[in-house]
Design an enzyme around this catalytic site. Structure first.
Site, PDB file in Angstrom:
ATOM      1  N   GLU A 194      34.478  -9.612  -2.570  1.00 52.06           N
ATOM      2  CA  GLU A 194      33.240 -10.040  -3.235  1.00 52.06           C
ATOM      3  C   GLU A 194      32.088 -10.171  -2.259  1.00 52.06           C
ATOM      4  OE1 GLU A 194      31.617 -13.306  -6.482  1.00 52.06           O
ATOM      5  OE2 GLU A 194      33.545 -13.665  -5.495  1.00 52.06           O
ATOM      6  N   HIS A 242      32.703 -15.675  -7.665  1.00 45.56           N
ATOM      7  CA  HIS A 242      34.049 -15.809  -8.244  1.00 45.56           C
ATOM      8  C   HIS A 242      34.931 -16.601  -7.284  1.00 45.56           C
ATOM      9  CE1 HIS A 242      37.280 -14.891 -10.933  1.00 45.56           C
ATOM     10  NE2 HIS A 242      37.959 -14.209 -10.032  1.00 45.56           N
ATOM     11  N   PHE A 279      41.929 -10.154 -13.742  1.00 44.54           N
ATOM     12  CA  PHE A 279      43.049  -9.214 -13.665  1.00 44.54           C
ATOM     13  C   PHE A 279      42.779  -8.049 -14.617  1.00 44.54           C
ATOM     14  CE2 PHE A 279      46.820 -12.141 -12.255  1.00 44.54           C
ATOM     15  CZ  PHE A 279      46.196 -12.342 -11.039  1.00 44.54           C
ATOM     16  N   LYS A 292      34.964 -23.182  -7.430  1.00 43.69           N
ATOM     17  CA  LYS A 292      36.422 -23.225  -7.616  1.00 43.69           C
ATOM     18  C   LYS A 292      37.093 -24.026  -6.508  1.00 43.69           C
ATOM     19  CE  LYS A 292      37.232 -18.931 -10.229  1.00 43.69           C
ATOM     20  NZ  LYS A 292      35.869 -18.338 -10.267  1.00 43.69           N
ATOM     21  N   HIS A 303      40.858 -22.807 -10.460  1.00 47.29           N
ATOM     22  CA  HIS A 303      40.519 -21.611 -11.242  1.00 47.29           C
ATOM     23  C   HIS A 303      40.911 -21.826 -12.700  1.00 47.29           C
ATOM     24  CE1 HIS A 303      39.637 -17.696 -12.471  1.00 47.29           C
ATOM     25  NE2 HIS A 303      40.393 -16.977 -11.666  1.00 47.29           N
ATOM     26  N   CYS A 338      40.138 -13.523 -16.407  1.00 45.54           N
ATOM     27  CA  CYS A 338      39.251 -14.556 -15.859  1.00 45.54           C
ATOM     28  C   CYS A 338      37.777 -14.278 -16.114  1.00 45.54           C
ATOM     29  CB  CYS A 338      39.506 -14.713 -14.371  1.00 45.54           C
ATOM     30  SG  CYS A 338      41.250 -14.992 -14.008  1.00 45.54           S
TER      31      CYS A 338
END
Length: 420
Positions: A319, A308, A406, A340, A345, A168
């Site tokens: 975060e 994010h 990831f 998002k 996403h 991502c």
């Protein structure tokens, strides 16, 4: 070596809430959700039955059917969105040197649907004891580097050309690489961004298997709910974002309009887990510090962070923990939001479309909201301004955008209001 200034001169967006840049930004300002029940296939047997699909998009409005059949959706999206960005930037033959124009693109997965279709063909052939027959364009449709290749072939750009693959964080890494090449004098212009097309049975099934997706089928439209106590995973999206980065003097010489200036980028790794973030936000803390150092800015310079913020139980808290470690009490003066909540996403394309949202926030002094928030999470500091449910007008001189992937990949980009 004296580093060059790098500016943004063109933008293109193809998203679940808008098929052009103006449509995308208008939807962001108005808090529109792109989530709905999946239409591409019958999702009845899947745990998650909804996603953020593109709406009213027909690729044959942009290319002929023969061209389209030779490209996976993710590459089609890249071509369409880059055409918009190139036109927006006013790039025409004669006002640039094609040897000095590159394409650095991001995609976390590439041609997943192509791979799925060919695997199904192979299984059918085996079941019928037949020799498998593969599409002659199977490999060139599937591979993650083909999108920038196709862009360069169409437009004749002969500068640096490759794809970054970091889940991502892919398109944010592409943007940072592009920024670095230009400021070091290796290129005049780089087309950067990312695209993804994973809303298919394989994508939904695979992310369900690793328990990453929301399964809130009864409330699909509001299932992407970053920071909400009831969040249960991310909502898969698709689309693309394209950004034209250009050396400042080159842009000025050709009379280009300038949206914003890119001034710094940071990269780090969690070195912790394949899918879970570091619980104390270690990698996220480092990457924001690195970006600030690269931009030669302090925490007091930042007005807004496009986070994010995927709507996962662990990720959102990690975060925000990192932001408070980096910014201390200054964190309470920031606007923070997760777009998002509206787009879902977009995996490898997330960094690109969120950088575009950040650029527009700087240009218009408006912070898009985090929608779908109803329930406070006791693990999240209630004094943070998460721009909940409604956008806010405020002066945005400098903004940061974060993307994490990831594998523990982290990227942070800093942009500022253009001043000649």
């Amino acid at each position: 070596m004296e580093l060059k200034r790098v500016v943004v001169t063109g933008l293109g967006a193809l998203t679940p809430i808008g098929n052009t840049l103006p449509e995308y930004w208008e939807a962001l300002k108005n808090g529109v959700s792109g989530a709905a029940r999946i239409t591409y296939f019958n999702p009845e047997l899947h745990k998650t039955q909804f996603a953020c699909e593109l709406k009213n998009f027909d690729v044959t409005e942009f290319m002929n059917r023969k061209e389209a059949r030779r490209m996976d959706k993710y590459s089609q999206y890249a071509m369409v969105v880059t055409d918009e960005a190139i036109a927006d930037a006013g790039l025409v033959e004669g006002n640039f040197n094609p040897d000095r124009v590159g394409v650095i693109w991001g995609s976390g997965i590439g041609g997943l649907e192509t791979f799925q279709d060919e695997a199904q063909n192979l299984l059918r052939a085996r079941e019928n004891n037949q020799a498998p027959r593969f599409n002659p364009f199977f490999i060139t449709k599937m591979i993650a580097d083909i999108a920038p290749g196709n862009i360069s072939i169409k437009h004749g750009f002969r500068g640096p050309n490759y794809t970054t693959v970091s889940a991502c964080a892919s398109s944010s890494h592409a943007m940072i690489d592009s920024f670095t090449y230009i400021r070091m004098g290796k290129a005049d212009i780089i087309v950067t961004g990312g695209s993804e097309a994973a809303v298919n049975e394989t994508g939904i099934g695979g992310f369900n298997a690793c328990q990453a997706l929301s399964t809130n089928n009864e409330s699909a439209e509001s299932a992407s709910r970053p920071f909400d106590a009831a969040r249960d995973g991310f909502v898969l999206g698709e689309g693309a974002g394209s950004i034209i980065l250009e050396e400042y003097e080159h842009a000025k010489a050709r009379g280009a309009k300038i949206y914003a200036e890119i001034v710094g980028g940071g990269m780090s790794a969690d070195a912790y887990h394949m899918t879970a973030p570091h619980p104390e936000g270690l990698g996220a803390t480092n990457v924001m510090k690195y970006a600030l150092e690269d931009a030669e800015l302090t925490i007091d310079d930042i007005d807004y962070i496009n986070v994010h913020g995927t709507s996962t139980p662990l990720g959102d808290v990690a975060e925000l923990t990192a932001i408070q470690k980096v910014f201390g009490d200054k964190a309470y003066d920031l606007n923070i939001s997760s777009t998002k909540s509206m787009t879902g996403h977009l995996l490898g394309a997330a960094g690109a479309i969120e950088a575009i949202a950040t650029i527009k926030a700087i240009q218009e002094d408006f912070v898009p909201p985090t929608i779908n928030h109803k329930n406070s999470d006791e693990n999240i500091d209630s004094k943070l301004n998460l721009t909940l449910n409604k956008g806010q007008q405020r002066k945005v001189n400098v903004a940061m955008t974060n993307t994490f992937g990831f594998g523990g990949h982290n990227a942070s980009v800093i942009l500022k209001k253009y001043q000649g």
